[in-house]
Design a protein around this motif. Sequence first.
Motif, mmCIF file in Angstrom:
data_model
loop_
_atom_site.group_PDB
_atom_site.id
_atom_site.type_symbol
_atom_site.label_atom_id
_atom_site.label_comp_id
_atom_site.label_asym_id
_atom_site.label_seq_id
_atom_site.Cartn_x
_atom_site.Cartn_y
_atom_site.Cartn_z
ATOM 1 N N GLU A 213 129.090 18.855 40.465
ATOM 2 C CA GLU A 213 127.787 18.381 39.991
ATOM 3 C C GLU A 213 127.370 19.068 38.689
ATOM 4 O OE1 GLU A 213 123.166 18.200 41.622
ATOM 5 O OE2 GLU A 213 124.771 18.872 42.942
ATOM 6 N N ASP A 214 127.677 20.352 38.560
ATOM 7 C CA ASP A 214 127.282 21.085 37.360
ATOM 8 C C ASP A 214 128.347 21.070 36.265
ATOM 9 O OD1 ASP A 214 128.912 22.588 38.960
ATOM 10 O OD2 ASP A 214 127.880 24.491 38.616
ATOM 11 N N GLY A 215 129.384 20.226 36.388
ATOM 12 C CA GLY A 215 130.362 20.037 35.325
ATOM 13 C C GLY A 215 131.560 20.962 35.361
ATOM 14 N N VAL A 216 131.728 21.718 36.427
ATOM 15 C CA VAL A 216 132.885 22.607 36.547
ATOM 16 C C VAL A 216 134.083 21.789 37.017
ATOM 17 C CG1 VAL A 216 133.797 24.658 37.696
ATOM 18 C CG2 VAL A 216 131.384 24.548 37.073
ATOM 19 N N ILE A 217 135.234 22.016 36.386
ATOM 20 C CA ILE A 217 136.445 21.250 36.685
ATOM 21 C C ILE A 217 137.411 22.138 37.472
ATOM 22 C CG2 ILE A 217 138.374 19.977 35.687
ATOM 23 C CD1 ILE A 217 136.477 19.633 33.195
ATOM 24 N N ILE B 130 144.192 11.488 40.659
ATOM 25 C CA ILE B 130 142.900 11.106 41.234
ATOM 26 C C ILE B 130 141.838 12.095 40.787
ATOM 27 C CG2 ILE B 130 141.594 10.825 43.360
ATOM 28 C CD1 ILE B 130 144.014 9.712 44.650
ATOM 29 N N ILE B 131 140.749 11.571 40.246
ATOM 30 C CA ILE B 131 139.606 12.390 39.853
ATOM 31 C C ILE B 131 138.584 12.315 40.977
ATOM 32 C CG2 ILE B 131 137.741 12.709 38.198
ATOM 33 C CD1 ILE B 131 139.498 11.334 36.118
ATOM 34 N N GLN B 132 138.228 13.473 41.519
ATOM 35 C CA GLN B 132 137.209 13.560 42.562
ATOM 36 C C GLN B 132 135.930 14.056 41.900
ATOM 37 O OE1 GLN B 132 139.365 16.330 45.044
ATOM 38 N NE2 GLN B 132 139.802 14.730 46.526
ATOM 39 N N ALA B 133 135.168 13.131 41.344
ATOM 40 C CA ALA B 133 133.936 13.495 40.646
ATOM 41 C C ALA B 133 132.749 13.418 41.589
ATOM 42 C CB ALA B 133 133.720 12.567 39.462
ATOM 43 N N ASP B 134 131.880 14.416 41.508
ATOM 44 C CA ASP B 134 130.653 14.426 42.287
ATOM 45 C C ASP B 134 129.784 13.242 41.864
ATOM 46 O OD1 ASP B 134 129.007 16.711 43.999
ATOM 47 O OD2 ASP B 134 127.706 15.337 42.896
ATOM 48 N N ALA B 135 129.007 12.716 42.796
ATOM 49 C CA ALA B 135 128.146 11.569 42.502
ATOM 50 C C ALA B 135 127.144 11.883 41.391
ATOM 51 C CB ALA B 135 127.411 11.130 43.764
ATOM 52 N N LYS B 136 126.767 13.166 41.229
ATOM 53 C CA LYS B 136 125.802 13.557 40.208
ATOM 54 C C LYS B 136 126.464 14.202 38.997
ATOM 55 C CE LYS B 136 122.208 14.205 43.632
ATOM 56 N NZ LYS B 136 121.309 15.141 44.286
ATOM 57 N N ALA B 137 127.802 14.120 38.902
ATOM 58 C CA ALA B 137 128.507 14.705 37.764
ATOM 59 C C ALA B 137 128.191 13.920 36.492
ATOM 60 C CB ALA B 137 130.013 14.704 38.002
ATOM 61 N N GLU B 138 128.180 14.619 35.383
ATOM 62 C CA GLU B 138 127.880 13.997 34.100
ATOM 63 C C GLU B 138 129.028 13.073 33.694
ATOM 64 O OE1 GLU B 138 127.071 15.782 29.773
ATOM 65 O OE2 GLU B 138 126.048 16.830 31.414
ATOM 66 N N HIS B 139 128.675 11.867 33.293
ATOM 67 C CA HIS B 139 129.663 10.844 32.940
ATOM 68 C C HIS B 139 130.552 11.304 31.781
ATOM 69 C CE1 HIS B 139 131.328 6.848 32.469
ATOM 70 N NE2 HIS B 139 131.015 6.886 31.194
ATOM 71 N N GLY B 140 129.980 11.993 30.827
ATOM 72 C CA GLY B 140 130.736 12.431 29.653
ATOM 73 C C GLY B 140 131.861 13.377 30.008
ATOM 74 N N ILE B 141 131.651 14.251 30.963
ATOM 75 C CA ILE B 141 132.700 15.199 31.368
ATOM 76 C C ILE B 141 133.835 14.447 32.062
ATOM 77 C CG2 ILE B 141 133.215 17.145 32.884
ATOM 78 C CD1 ILE B 141 130.421 18.206 32.248
ATOM 79 N N VAL B 142 133.494 13.478 32.896
ATOM 80 C CA VAL B 142 134.519 12.693 33.586
ATOM 81 C C VAL B 142 135.362 11.931 32.566
ATOM 82 C CG1 VAL B 142 134.939 10.853 35.259
ATOM 83 C CG2 VAL B 142 133.134 12.521 35.682
#
Length: 133
Positions: A66-70, A99-111
């Motif tokens: 959620e806070d952009g940590v990868i 597979i990218i497991q992105a949090d629902a609230k993750a910033e789109h730009g980081i993904v």
Amino acid sequence: MARKERAPEEDAAIDMTPMLDIVFIMLIFFIVTTVFVKEAGIQVNKPAANQATLPKNANIFIAVTEDGVIWMDKREVKVEAIRANLEKLLAEQPSDVVIIQADAKAEHGIVVKVMDQIKAAGIDKISVAAKGA
């Protein structure tokens, strides 16, 4: 002509050595041919989707919190280091899907930056993980 009687100690015995050899060879074969999945190393709150499916040959996961940590291969990485880490993982175990497991609230730009690094490493098939509804 008299038949010679065998002593009870001379009865036929089953030799277990060849069977044990085969069992150990099969064990080594299955250990060597097993596919190991490279988990991201962190749980994220994935968005829900009705049509979510998991690709069969997916074995490399990258998580974005959620806070952009990868996270990749159970450790935290910077966006710029994804390509090098991915190339190292691909050398160990070739794969055509990440597979990218992105949090629902993750910033789109980081993904999108993560997806760009995956493409730069030579992988064209990228999936975004979601919870089944």
